[in-house]
Design a protein around this motif. Structure first.
Motif, PDB file in Angstrom:
ATOM      1  N   SER A 112     -35.033  -8.667 -19.342  1.00  0.00           N
ATOM      2  CA  SER A 112     -35.675  -8.916 -20.629  1.00  0.00           C
ATOM      3  C   SER A 112     -35.590 -10.392 -21.005  1.00  0.00           C
ATOM      4  O   SER A 112     -36.565 -10.984 -21.488  1.00  0.00           O
ATOM      5  CB  SER A 112     -35.018  -8.061 -21.712  1.00  0.00           C
ATOM      6  N   THR A 136     -20.797  -0.164 -31.891  1.00  0.00           N
ATOM      7  CA  THR A 136     -21.733  -0.788 -30.954  1.00  0.00           C
ATOM      8  C   THR A 136     -21.182  -0.700 -29.533  1.00  0.00           C
ATOM      9  O   THR A 136     -19.993  -0.949 -29.287  1.00  0.00           O
ATOM     10  CB  THR A 136     -21.957  -2.264 -31.339  1.00  0.00           C
ATOM     11  N   ASP A 137     -22.049  -0.338 -28.583  1.00  0.00           N
ATOM     12  CA  ASP A 137     -21.652  -0.227 -27.191  1.00  0.00           C
ATOM     13  C   ASP A 137     -21.347  -1.617 -26.636  1.00  0.00           C
ATOM     14  O   ASP A 137     -22.104  -2.573 -26.833  1.00  0.00           O
ATOM     15  CB  ASP A 137     -22.756   0.439 -26.363  1.00  0.00           C
ATOM     16  N   VAL A 151     -27.458  -1.612 -17.267  1.00  0.00           N
ATOM     17  CA  VAL A 151     -27.717  -2.170 -18.601  1.00  0.00           C
ATOM     18  C   VAL A 151     -27.788  -3.682 -18.540  1.00  0.00           C
ATOM     19  O   VAL A 151     -28.665  -4.313 -19.152  1.00  0.00           O
ATOM     20  CB  VAL A 151     -26.625  -1.697 -19.581  1.00  0.00           C
ATOM     21  N   GLN A 167     -31.069  -4.741 -17.099  1.00  0.00           N
ATOM     22  CA  GLN A 167     -32.159  -4.625 -18.066  1.00  0.00           C
ATOM     23  C   GLN A 167     -32.140  -5.789 -19.050  1.00  0.00           C
ATOM     24  O   GLN A 167     -33.177  -6.355 -19.389  1.00  0.00           O
ATOM     25  CB  GLN A 167     -32.039  -3.289 -18.811  1.00  0.00           C
ATOM     26  N   HIS A 168     -30.935  -6.182 -19.488  1.00  0.00           N
ATOM     27  CA  HIS A 168     -30.839  -7.319 -20.395  1.00  0.00           C
ATOM     28  C   HIS A 168     -31.306  -8.606 -19.723  1.00  0.00           C
ATOM     29  O   HIS A 168     -32.046  -9.407 -20.320  1.00  0.00           O
ATOM     30  CB  HIS A 168     -29.399  -7.484 -20.880  1.00  0.00           C
ATOM     31  N   PRO A 175     -26.553  -9.739 -25.043  1.00  0.00           N
ATOM     32  CA  PRO A 175     -27.601 -10.154 -25.973  1.00  0.00           C
ATOM     33  C   PRO A 175     -27.080 -10.428 -27.380  1.00  0.00           C
ATOM     34  O   PRO A 175     -27.610 -11.298 -28.082  1.00  0.00           O
ATOM     35  CB  PRO A 175     -28.583  -8.978 -25.955  1.00  0.00           C
ATOM     36  N   LEU A 176     -26.031  -9.725 -27.799  1.00  0.00           N
ATOM     37  CA  LEU A 176     -25.462 -10.000 -29.112  1.00  0.00           C
ATOM     38  C   LEU A 176     -24.828 -11.382 -29.173  1.00  0.00           C
ATOM     39  O   LEU A 176     -24.952 -12.097 -30.184  1.00  0.00           O
ATOM     40  CB  LEU A 176     -24.424  -8.931 -29.459  1.00  0.00           C
ATOM     41  N   HIS A 182     -23.801  -3.905 -24.516  1.00  0.00           N
ATOM     42  CA  HIS A 182     -24.817  -4.776 -25.107  1.00  0.00           C
ATOM     43  C   HIS A 182     -24.218  -6.053 -25.674  1.00  0.00           C
ATOM     44  O   HIS A 182     -24.811  -6.676 -26.550  1.00  0.00           O
ATOM     45  CB  HIS A 182     -25.551  -4.026 -26.227  1.00  0.00           C
TER      46      HIS A 182
END
Length: 756
Positions: free
Chosen positions: A566, A681-682, A559, A562-563, A688-689, A685
């Protein structure tokens, strides 16, 4: 007589006058010679001599010669009397001296006679004592004398009368006569030994026949084995079609016999866990089996040599070493050998004895120890000691932990034979990542050697859990570069994690009590989280906790990757930051630890120990017109269990913003991150938050500062209206409190920003 004395007196007076005259002349000469500062001193001395001479001349003129002569004669008579007395006393002293010498000579002769008599008595006493000791030894030898029948371990008397026939035991005669009883017991012992000899010969013949039969069967089996191998080889396609990897399992079982005990324990635990309830875990044994078999054979030979040398040393220590003793050591050895042989025969009665096949090999190993030591020393000289110390076992265990989406992490467990610890190497296989245009497939979060660092708190894998490692490495290379740390693992070995040692069954004392406590706390935390998630219970909780933590780390890193991809490939912030965000994320790039360490903005995190070299570092550049903010992000190896930390560098045009403003922005994103996890919320993540919150905070900050300062204010950073930001976010007060806090907290129900 008087005339002679007067002449002597006159002569003495004339000599005195001559001396006085000579002294006077010398004084005159000295007075003439010494001129200068010492002239007065010499003159005073001469005057003194003159006064003495004048006194003596006056005394001579006053005294009468007859009176002096008479006094002289009287004095001579007195001196003569005293001389006679002194001579008599001297004669008495000489007589006493001779008497004393005679007495001393007589005393010495008497002492010599007495000493000779004492020496004779002492010599006679020593001879008698030696005779007494000799007689005592002879008497002790007579008391300890024994015949050959005493070495025989006979049956007890009651058992003898129970087992022996009446023709041999003769109870009516032997019970009252101990000598006849002893003879009867010896007769029965002889009959028993004859029967055992015949039984041993019979068993030896049977053993020979059985060995011949076994050898024939081995020959038949050796002929059948190639056929069986051909049959097994032909069934491989059928096994693959039916999903029955019997051949592979058989090869794995054969290779498992060559594994060292730690790797065998690890392989068994992981295999049992996979079979018990987790088919996504696969454990395989890989490596050179031929080299492992050769190594195992060498270890067995060394063990045989060591045991043979230990047995020889024990035999040497047990041998009698007193050569001066009167007792015969051969007799004592014979006695002990007879006793041990009889006891072994007694214990083996009624049992068949089969010779061990290892006896020949152990004897062969102990034949020539010098040759083996020479060969081992030559091999040790040919191999680098450091390379030999860091040598790994030819076989290793490869554990693959997969996720349901197809990604997997491959962990290779190696065993360092000399260091006696387990090291790991990690590879990640990600197969289900969605394509990101313009991004690299793998990043450092997946390909780095520190993928499994901090899997549990305080376990970085670079410090050896074995306290003996540092002493072994320092003995070989005391000035090596990797030994600056107290117990640093050489990089070519990999990482020696504590959880890997626990899976392999290795227990080492903790280097620090704090690390042990932190590791236990981490295990309890992970176990509690897994209990909430549910899952199949297996026999070993440690294996379950560790493999579950590995799978969680893999998911979190995928994960995070991927962040990061991105962020790296994003051309605008519209996709990353939903809603109206005025500032833009201009760039996102990784930063090395050296560059991160050189920044002044990150000094607080580094001094507090929150940013370490094992973390990942990035630089996010935000920009809103002339306001530019560099956010240096520290992502821990334990992400997302440990949230990222941000260090900010904020500039308004060419001027840096006040440090208090920067601290408010850092506190909002670093301290109040839990506000972002509402609504289930996981935590994966969170990065990005936090980046989105930082962008929103930058918008609010620029608008609040613009509303607080006027263009005409000389103290503000706004020189003209062109640098003024219009208020787009809703907040009631731009600053509040003594610290002039900005409205950085977002209230979702009211959709406004307020101070905390």
């Amino acid at each position: 007589m008087a005339s002679e004395d007067s002449k002597k007196l006159a002569g003495e007076v004339d000599s005195d006058e001559v001396e006085v005259i000579s002294v006077t002349k010398k004084s005159n000469t000295v007075e003439e010679a010494n001129e200068g500062p010492a002239k007065d001193l010499v003159k005073s001395q001469i005057d003194l001599y003159k006064d003495a001479l004048a006194y003596e001349e006056a005394e001579v003129a006053q005294r009468k010669a007859d009176a002096d002569q008479q006094h002289f004669l009287q004095t001579n008579e007195a001196v003569e009397e005293q001389r006679v007395k002194a001579m008599m006393l001297i004669l008495n002293m000489r007589k006493l001296s001779r008497t004393q010498k005679v007495r001393v000579r007589l005393a010495r002769e008497e002492a010599l006679d007495a000493r000779q008599s004492v020496d004779g008595v002492t010599l006679q006493l020593q001879g008698l004592l030696y005779e007494v000791l000799h007689l005592q030894k002879e008497a002790q030898r007579c008391l300890l004398a024994h015949t050959a029948d005493k070495d025989v371990d006979l049956l007890p008397v009651e058992q003898f009368y129970e087992e022996a026939p009446p023709s041999i035991s003769r109870p009516d005669v032997t019970r009252s006569d101990p000598h006849q009883q002893r003879l009867a017991r010896l007769h029965w012992e002889l009959e028993q030994r004859r029967g055992q000899t015949s039984l041993g010969e019979q068993l030896s013949s049977e053993l020979h026949s059985v060995q011949v039969n076994i050898s024939e069967l081995n020959t038949k089996l050796a002929a059948i084995r190639p056929c069986i191998n051909d049959v097994l080889q032909s069934t491989i396609p059928l096994q693959e079609a039916l999903g029955l990897p019997l051949t592979a399992m058989r090869k794995q079982q054969e290779a498992a016999q060559l594994l060292p005990m730690p790797l065998y324990t690890l392989w068994m635990q992981c295999s049992a866990y996979s079979e018990a309830g987790d088919p996504l875990v696969c454990s395989m044994i890989r490596g050179d089996t031929d080299a492992a078999a050769k190594l195992q054979q060498q270890q067995h030979e060394e063990q045989h040599k060591t045991s043979a040398a230990a047995a020889a040393a024990e035999a040497t220590e047990a041998a009698p070493g007193d050569a001066d003793s009167d007792n015969d050591p051969e007799d004592s050895n014979d006695v002990s050998s007879h006793k041990s042989r009889d006891r072994s025969e007694r214990s083996g009665r009624g049992k068949t004895h089969v010779p061990s096949s290892n006896s020949s090999s152990s004897n062969a190993a102990a034949v020539d120890p010098m040759q083996s030591s020479n060969s081992s020393s030559s091999n040790a000289a040919a191999v680098d000691p450091m390379q030999q110390m860091l040598e790994l076992h030819p076989l290793h265990v490869e554990v693959t932990v997969s996720t349901p989406d197809g990604s997997s992490v491959v962990i290779q467990f190696h065993y360092a034979m000399q260091l006696r610890l387990v090291t790991t190497r990690t590879f990640v296989l990600a197969k289900t990542l969605p394509p990101v245009p313009g991004a690299v497939v793998y990043t450092d979060v997946l390909t780095g050697p520190d993928f499994l660092d901090e899997l549990f708190p305080g376990d970085g894998g670079v410090v050896s859990p074995n306290p003996a490692t540092i002493h072994q490495l320092r003995r070989l290379q005391p000035h090596s570069a990797f030994l600056h740390h107290p117990a640093l693992i050489p990089p070519q070995l990999g990482r020696a994690y504590k959880w890997a040692q626990q899976l392999a069954g290795l227990a080492f004392p903790a280097l620090q009590q704090e690390e042990t406590r932190a590791l236990k706390d981490g295990l309890v935390t992970v176990a509690e989280e897994i209990a909430h998630e549910g899952g199949t219970e297996v026999s070993s909780e440690r294996v379950h906790v560790t493999l579950s933590a590995l799978r969680r780390r893999l998911k979190a890193r995928l994960v995070l990757q991927q962040h990061l991809l991105s962020l790296q490939s994003a051309n605008s912030t519209s996709a990353l930051f939903p809603g109206k965000v005025s500032c833009e994320l201009v760039s996102w790039r990784p930063v090395s630890w050296q560059d991160y360490n050189a920044l002044s903005a990150t000094a607080a995190l580094r001094d507090a120990g929150l940013a370490v070299a094992t973390s990942f570092f990035f630089r996010a550049l935000y920009q809103r017109r002339h306001v530019e903010m560099s956010a240096y992000v520290c992502v821990s190896a334990d992400y997302p269990n440990t949230v990222p930390l941000f260090a900010l560098d904020l500039k308004w045009g060419d001027q840096p913003c006040p440090h208090a403003h920067v601290q408010q922005l850092e506190a909002e994103v670093n301290v109040h991150w839990s506000d972002l996890l509402v609504g289930g919320t996981d935590k994966a993540h969170i990065l990005p938050l936090m980046l989105y919150r930082l962008a929103m905070c930058l918008d609010v900050y620029t608008e609040a500062v613009s509303s607080r300062l006027n263009p005409s204010d000389a103290a503000g950073p706004l020189p003209d209206d062109s640098m003024h930001f219009h208020k787009e976010k809703i907040f009631f007060r731009s600053a509040r409190g003594p610290d002039r806090a900005f409205p950085l907290k977002y209230l979702p129900k009211l959709r406004v920003f307020a101070q905390r």
